[in-house]
Scaffold this motif. Structure first.
Motif, PDB file in Angstrom:
ATOM      1  N   TRP A   1       0.828  -1.205   0.000  1.00 42.77           N
ATOM      2  CA  TRP A   1       0.000   0.000   0.000  1.00 42.77           C
ATOM      3  C   TRP A   1       0.863   1.257   0.000  1.00 42.77           C
ATOM      4  N   SER A   2       1.882   1.269   0.877  1.00 44.17           N
ATOM      5  CA  SER A   2       2.666   2.499   0.956  1.00 44.17           C
ATOM      6  C   SER A   2       3.453   2.703  -0.340  1.00 44.17           C
ATOM      7  N   PHE A   3       3.826   1.594  -0.999  1.00 43.35           N
ATOM      8  CA  PHE A   3       4.498   1.737  -2.295  1.00 43.35           C
ATOM      9  C   PHE A   3       3.582   2.436  -3.301  1.00 43.35           C
ATOM     10  N   PHE A   4       2.332   1.953  -3.364  1.00 38.47           N
ATOM     11  CA  PHE A   4       1.394   2.536  -4.323  1.00 38.47           C
ATOM     12  C   PHE A   4       1.083   3.986  -3.987  1.00 38.47           C
ATOM     13  N   SER A   5       0.946   4.277  -2.682  1.00 35.53           N
ATOM     14  CA  SER A   5       0.557   5.635  -2.332  1.00 35.53           C
ATOM     15  C   SER A   5       1.718   6.606  -2.592  1.00 35.53           C
ATOM     16  N   ASP A   6       2.958   6.159  -2.385  1.00 35.84           N
ATOM     17  CA  ASP A   6       4.105   7.001  -2.735  1.00 35.84           C
ATOM     18  C   ASP A   6       4.131   7.285  -4.228  1.00 35.84           C
ATOM     19  N   GLU A   7       3.896   6.212  -4.965  1.00 40.88           N
ATOM     20  CA  GLU A   7       3.932   6.304  -6.418  1.00 40.88           C
ATOM     21  C   GLU A   7       2.857   7.277  -6.910  1.00 40.88           C
ATOM     22  N   LEU A   8       1.659   7.119  -6.337  1.00 38.62           N
ATOM     23  CA  LEU A   8       0.531   7.967  -6.709  1.00 38.62           C
ATOM     24  C   LEU A   8       0.826   9.425  -6.362  1.00 38.62           C
ATOM     25  N   ASN A   9       1.377   9.598  -5.194  1.00 32.00           N
ATOM     26  CA  ASN A   9       1.708  10.925  -4.721  1.00 32.00           C
ATOM     27  C   ASN A   9       2.721  11.604  -5.638  1.00 32.00           C
ATOM     28  N   ARG A  10       3.720  10.835  -6.028  1.00 31.71           N
ATOM     29  CA  ARG A  10       4.753  11.359  -6.907  1.00 31.71           C
ATOM     30  C   ARG A  10       4.135  11.797  -8.247  1.00 31.71           C
ATOM     31  N   LYS A  11       3.208  10.976  -8.743  1.00 29.44           N
ATOM     32  CA  LYS A  11       2.545  11.290 -10.014  1.00 29.44           C
ATOM     33  C   LYS A  11       1.724  12.569  -9.896  1.00 29.44           C
ATOM     34  N   LEU A  12       1.022  12.717  -8.763  1.00 25.19           N
ATOM     35  CA  LEU A  12       0.188  13.911  -8.570  1.00 25.19           C
ATOM     36  C   LEU A  12       1.033  15.174  -8.507  1.00 25.19           C
ATOM     37  N   VAL A  13       2.153  15.068  -7.806  1.00 24.83           N
ATOM     38  CA  VAL A  13       3.041  16.216  -7.689  1.00 24.83           C
ATOM     39  C   VAL A  13       3.590  16.589  -9.063  1.00 24.83           C
ATOM     40  N   GLN A  14       4.007  15.553  -9.811  1.00 25.24           N
ATOM     41  CA  GLN A  14       4.538  15.774 -11.164  1.00 25.24           C
ATOM     42  C   GLN A  14       3.515  16.472 -12.043  1.00 25.24           C
ATOM     43  N   ARG A  15       2.272  16.030 -11.903  1.00 26.18           N
ATOM     44  CA  ARG A  15       1.207  16.559 -12.728  1.00 26.18           C
ATOM     45  C   ARG A  15       0.921  18.019 -12.391  1.00 26.18           C
TER      46      ARG A  15
END
Ligand code: C2E
Ligand code: MG
Ligand code: MG
Ligand code: MG
Length: 281
Positions: A10-24
Motif C-alpha cells: 500500500w505504501s508503495f502505491f501511495s508514494d507512487e501515486l503521490n509522486r505522479k500527482l506532484v509531477q502533474r
C-alpha cells in the motif's frame, strides 16, 4: 506477516501515486507559464501526394521547449492541457501561428492543424478560425482541421454543426487516426469529412500482420466511394510506400518522406522537393 506485506504494498502505491500527482501539478503550472514565456513552437511534417510525388501540405505538430526538460512531446502534455482547459489558449496560439507561418511559404500547399474536443466546444471557435485566416491572409482552402473520432462522441449534433460551418467557410476537415476509435463508419457518414487519415498502426502492420493489407486497401476504396481523400500516416519504409501507391492511396505522411521539422527548414525542403525527390521509387 501477510499484514506487513500488505502495508508495504500500500505504501508503495501511495508514494507512487503521490509522486505522479506532484509531477502533474508541476506540469500544469509549467504549462501555464509556457504560453507567457513563448516556449511553444510548431514543427511541420510534410505530406506527399502519391501520384505526383509532390509535397501537398504539412501538418503542424506542437512542441514545447521546456527550459529544463528540453523538447517535450505533445503526447505528454496535451492530455493535461485538455483536462485543465489550457488547451483553449494553447490551441488558439497553434491556429494563429500555423496560419501565419503557412501564409508565408513559397509554395501554397495546405496546412493541417490538430484541434481537440475542448476547442470545438468553444462557442466562438469558427469565428476564431475566421479571424486567424483574415489576420494571416491564408486562403481558407489551404487550411485543414484534423480531429479524432473521440471528438465526435460528446454532443455529435453540435459538433456536426461546427464542422459544417467550417466546411462552408472553405476549410477542409480530416478524420485523424482512422480505425482506432469506436464509431469510424457511422462518423464518416454523419460529418463533413473531406479526408481520412489511416492510423499509423495499420501502416505499421502492412506485410507483417494478417489482414492489414486488406484493411488498408478497403479503407482506400471506402474513401474513393465517399469522395474523400485518403492519407496513410506513419510511412517509414519503401515497401510500405510501394504498397500504398499500388493501393492508390492519395497521400503519404511519415518519416520516409520527412520528419516534423522546425519552420526554419521549410523553405529548403520545399525547394528540394521541387527537383530531386529522394523518395521517388
Ligand atoms: P497525430 O495528429 O496523429 O500526429 C502524428 C504523430 O505521428 C506525430 O507525433 C508525428 O511526429 C508522428 N509520426 C509521423 N510520422 C511518423 C512515422 O513515420 N513513424 C512514427 N513512429 N511516428 C510518426 P507527435 O508530434 O508526437 O504528436 C502526437 C499527437 O499529439 C498528434 O498525433 C496529435 O494528436 C497531438 N498533437 C500534436 N500537436 C497538436 C496540437 O497542436 N493540438 C492538439 N490538440 N493536438 C496535437
Ligand atoms: Mg494529426
Ligand atoms: Mg494521426
Ligand atoms: Mg496519432
Amino acid at each position: 506477516k501477510s499484514k506487513d506485506d500488505g502495508r508495504g504494498t500500500w505504501s508503495f502505491f501511495s508514494d507512487e501515486l503521490n509522486r505522479k500527482l506532484v509531477q502533474r501539478r508541476e506540469l500544469e503550472q509549467d504549462l501555464r507559464s509556457a504560453l507567457a514565456e513563448a516556449e511553444f513552437e510548431l514543427h511541420y511534417q510534410p505530406l506527399m501526394e502519391t501520384t505526383s510525388q509532390k509535397v501537398c501540405g504539412f501538418e503542424a505538430l506542437l512542441r514545447w521547449r521546456h527550459p529544463a526538460r528540453g523538447l517535450v512531446s505533445p503526447a505528454e502534455f496535451i492530455p493535461v492541457a485538455e483536462d485543465t482547459g489550457l488547451i483553449r489558449e494553447i490551441g488558439a496560439w497553434v491556429m494563429r501561428t500555423a496560419c501565419q507561418e503557412a501564409a508565408g511559404w513559397s509554395v501554397p500547399v495546405r496546412i493541417a492543424v490538430n484541434v481537440s474536443a475542448v476547442q470545438l466546444r468553444e462557442p466562438d471557435f469558427c469565428q476564431s478560425v475566421q479571424d486567424c485566416l483574415r489576420a494571416s491572409g491564408l486562403p481558407a482552402g489551404r487550411l485543414e482541421v484534423e480531429i479524432t473520432e473521440s471528438v465526435l462522441m460528446s454532443n455529435p449534433e453540435r459538433t456536426a454543426d461546427v464542422l459544417r460551418t467550417l466546411r462552408d467557410m472553405g476549410v477542409s476537415i480530416a478524420m485523424d487516426d482512422f480505425g482506432t476509435g469506436h464509431s469510424s463508419l457511422a462518423s464518416l457518414h454523419a460529418f463533413p469529412f473531406g479526408k481520412i487519415k489511416i492510423d499509423r498502426s495499420f501502416v505499421n502492420d502492412l506485410g507483417e500482420r494478417r489482414g492489414a493489407d486488406q484493411i488498408v486497401r478497403a479503407v482506400v476504396m471506402l474513401g474513393k466511394t465517399l469522395n474523400m481523400r485518403v492519407t496513410a500516416e506513419g510511412v517509414e519504409t519503401r515497401r510500405q510506400l510501394s504498397f500504398l501507391k499500388d493501393a492508390a492511396c492519395d497521400e503519404i505522411q511519415g518519416f520516409l518522406i520527412g520528419r516534423p521539422m522546425p519552420r526554419s527548414q521549410i523553405a529548403e525542403f520545399l525547394a528540394k522537393a521541387q527537383s530531386a525527390l529522394p523518395w521517388a521509387a
